[in-house]
Write a protein that holds these residues in place. Sequence first.
Motif, PDB file in Angstrom:
ATOM      1  N   GLY A  76       9.492  32.236  82.233  1.00 52.03           N
ATOM      2  CA  GLY A  76       8.427  32.164  83.216  1.00 52.03           C
ATOM      3  C   GLY A  76       8.835  31.574  84.546  1.00 52.03           C
ATOM      4  N   GLN A  77       9.983  30.927  84.622  1.00 58.32           N
ATOM      5  CA  GLN A  77      10.423  30.277  85.850  1.00 58.32           C
ATOM      6  C   GLN A  77      11.317  31.211  86.664  1.00 58.32           C
ATOM      7  N   LEU A  78      11.324  31.013  87.971  1.00 55.36           N
ATOM      8  CA  LEU A  78      12.192  31.777  88.857  1.00 55.36           C
ATOM      9  C   LEU A  78      13.443  30.964  89.151  1.00 55.36           C
ATOM     10  N   ILE A  79      14.607  31.588  88.887  1.00 50.85           N
ATOM     11  CA  ILE A  79      15.883  30.910  89.069  1.00 50.85           C
ATOM     12  C   ILE A  79      16.721  31.724  90.047  1.00 50.85           C
ATOM     13  N   ILE A  80      17.189  31.071  91.103  1.00 51.86           N
ATOM     14  CA  ILE A  80      18.063  31.712  92.091  1.00 51.86           C
ATOM     15  C   ILE A  80      19.495  31.574  91.594  1.00 51.86           C
ATOM     16  N   HIS A  81      20.149  32.709  91.339  1.00 48.72           N
ATOM     17  CA  HIS A  81      21.494  32.674  90.753  1.00 48.72           C
ATOM     18  C   HIS A  81      22.603  32.893  91.783  1.00 48.72           C
ATOM     19  N   ARG A  82      22.272  33.214  93.003  1.00 45.57           N
ATOM     20  CA  ARG A  82      23.303  33.521  94.005  1.00 45.57           C
ATOM     21  C   ARG A  82      23.403  32.438  95.068  1.00 45.57           C
ATOM     22  N   ALA A  83      23.158  31.215  94.696  1.00 47.83           N
ATOM     23  CA  ALA A  83      23.301  30.100  95.622  1.00 47.83           C
ATOM     24  C   ALA A  83      24.681  29.473  95.457  1.00 47.83           C
ATOM     25  N   LYS A  84      25.082  28.700  96.447  1.00 43.78           N
ATOM     26  CA  LYS A  84      26.366  27.999  96.399  1.00 43.78           C
ATOM     27  C   LYS A  84      26.179  26.568  96.891  1.00 43.78           C
ATOM     28  N   ILE A  85      26.832  25.628  96.210  1.00 47.00           N
ATOM     29  CA  ILE A  85      26.911  24.245  96.668  1.00 47.00           C
ATOM     30  C   ILE A  85      28.381  23.913  96.872  1.00 47.00           C
ATOM     31  N   ASP A  86      28.725  23.587  98.106  1.00 43.52           N
ATOM     32  CA  ASP A  86      30.121  23.274  98.454  1.00 43.52           C
ATOM     33  C   ASP A  86      31.061  24.352  97.917  1.00 43.52           C
ATOM     34  N   GLY A  87      30.642  25.609  98.026  1.00 40.50           N
ATOM     35  CA  GLY A  87      31.451  26.738  97.594  1.00 40.50           C
ATOM     36  C   GLY A  87      31.372  27.066  96.113  1.00 40.50           C
ATOM     37  N   ILE A  88      30.596  26.314  95.352  1.00 41.24           N
ATOM     38  CA  ILE A  88      30.472  26.519  93.908  1.00 41.24           C
ATOM     39  C   ILE A  88      29.222  27.337  93.621  1.00 41.24           C
ATOM     40  N   ASN A  89      29.347  28.414  92.858  1.00 44.41           N
ATOM     41  CA  ASN A  89      28.181  29.183  92.452  1.00 44.41           C
ATOM     42  C   ASN A  89      27.262  28.309  91.598  1.00 44.41           C
ATOM     43  N   VAL A  90      25.966  28.331  91.897  1.00 40.40           N
ATOM     44  CA  VAL A  90      25.034  27.454  91.193  1.00 40.40           C
ATOM     45  C   VAL A  90      23.697  28.169  91.024  1.00 40.40           C
ATOM     46  N   ALA A  91      23.069  27.950  89.870  1.00 38.60           N
ATOM     47  CA  ALA A  91      21.714  28.431  89.620  1.00 38.60           C
ATOM     48  C   ALA A  91      20.735  27.374  90.109  1.00 38.60           C
ATOM     49  N   VAL A  92      19.734  27.781  90.910  1.00 40.41           N
ATOM     50  CA  VAL A  92      18.811  26.845  91.541  1.00 40.41           C
ATOM     51  C   VAL A  92      17.387  27.154  91.082  1.00 40.41           C
ATOM     52  N   ILE A  93      16.697  26.123  90.612  1.00 36.05           N
ATOM     53  CA  ILE A  93      15.297  26.217  90.213  1.00 36.05           C
ATOM     54  C   ILE A  93      14.464  25.543  91.294  1.00 36.05           C
ATOM     55  N   ILE A  94      13.515  26.270  91.877  1.00 34.20           N
ATOM     56  CA  ILE A  94      12.635  25.702  92.891  1.00 34.20           C
ATOM     57  C   ILE A  94      11.493  24.990  92.175  1.00 34.20           C
ATOM     58  N   ASP A  95      11.428  23.668  92.328  1.00 34.55           N
ATOM     59  CA  ASP A  95      10.499  22.872  91.530  1.00 34.55           C
ATOM     60  C   ASP A  95       9.667  21.967  92.421  1.00 34.55           C
ATOM     61  N   THR A  96       8.400  22.340  92.638  1.00 39.11           N
ATOM     62  CA  THR A  96       7.519  21.522  93.466  1.00 39.11           C
ATOM     63  C   THR A  96       7.049  20.275  92.743  1.00 39.11           C
ATOM     64  N   GLY A  97       7.377  20.131  91.457  1.00 42.27           N
ATOM     65  CA  GLY A  97       7.000  18.937  90.720  1.00 42.27           C
ATOM     66  C   GLY A  97       8.061  17.870  90.702  1.00 42.27           C
TER      67      GLY A  97
END
Length: 327
Positions: free
Chosen positions: A186-207
Motif C-alpha cells: 500500500g505504500q509508495l516507494i521511490i526506487h530511483r533515488a540516490k544518496i551520495d551516489g548510492i542507489n536508495v529506496a525512499v519512502i515518503i512519510d508525513t508521519g
Amino acid sequence: MHWFILAVPLALASMSDQPLAQDEALPNVQPPAPVAVPLSLTEIIALQTERYRRLTVPVTIMGQGPYRFMIDTGAQATVLSRDLADQLLLFDRTPATLVAMASTRRVETVSVERVGLGTREFNIQTAPLLETVNIGGADGILGLDSLQNQRVLIDFEHNTLAVADARSLGGNRGFDIVVRARRQLGQLIIHRAKIDGINVAVIIDTGAQGSVGNPVLQRRLRRAREQADTTMTDVNGVELTGQTLVAKRLEMGRVGLANFPIVFADSPTFINLGLSDEPAMVLGMAELRLFRRVAIDFASQQVLFDMPSTSGSLDRINFTNQASRLD
C-alpha cells in the motif's frame, strides 16, 4: 547527547492475529479497503501542526468530533488513541501484532464506522489502539487504508491539505518534479533515488519527524559526517538509539537535498517492506517542508514536488545547524 521523539507510524505496516516469533518473516498484509462515499468535489482541509511538526486534520467519527488526526502516508493502518476509543465506547476489541520502528508489540484493535474526512465518509475495519503520548498527542492517525486511490496534496505555503483524485486537484500542472514510485504493502516507494551516489529506496512519510535509514545504507555511507547518537521513541512507546550521519546529497529526479541528518535503525519496518537487503530510508517532515507543495498520488503511483518560489520562501524555513537546503 541530542534527544528528540520520533513517532514513526510508518511502522504500522504489519498486523496479524498471532504473535510473531523472533526470526519469523513478517507477513505481507494488504490494508483493508475502506467503504467510501465517492468524491464529487475536491475537499480542502486546513492543517494544524502538532507538537512534533507533523500534520493533523479534523476528523469526525460516527458524527462526533471533530478530533485531531495526524496524516501519515507511511502508515498502513488508521490508528485511534486508546483514550478516544474509550470515549467513543468502542469496547469490542480484538488482539493483533503491531510492527513499529523499534519494536513489535501486541495491541488491541477496533472496527470504526463513519469516519469523516472533509466530505468523505468511510469505515475502518481494523484500527490499532495506541497511547496518546506515543502518537504526538493526536487523537489518531489517518493511514493508507483511508488514503488509497486518492491524491494527498500538502501545501506548506498556504497550510492546507487537499484530498481528492488528481484531476480534481489540477493534475500535474505547476509541479517542478514528478517522480515515479512503486506500491508495496500500500505504500509508495521511490526506487530511483540516490544518496551520495548510492542507489536508495525512499519512502515518503508525513508521519516521521525526520529521516531514518536502514543498516545497509549506513554501511555504504562510510564517508558521511557523524553526529551525536539520536534516541527515537516509536508508536509502541519503545526507545531506540541510532547513529546519526549527515548525508551530502539526496537526488530524486531533478531535485537535490543537501546536508541533512539521517538516523539509522535496524528496524522491523524495513524488513516488513522487503527493504532489509538494499539501501533504504524514510524521508520525513523535516525535509518535505523544504518544498512549497508535495503531492502523493496513490492512484498513479507518483510523488510530485513543487520547489519554493524565488521570493525568499527558503528564509521562512526554520533551519538547525545541520538543516537541509534545496539545490
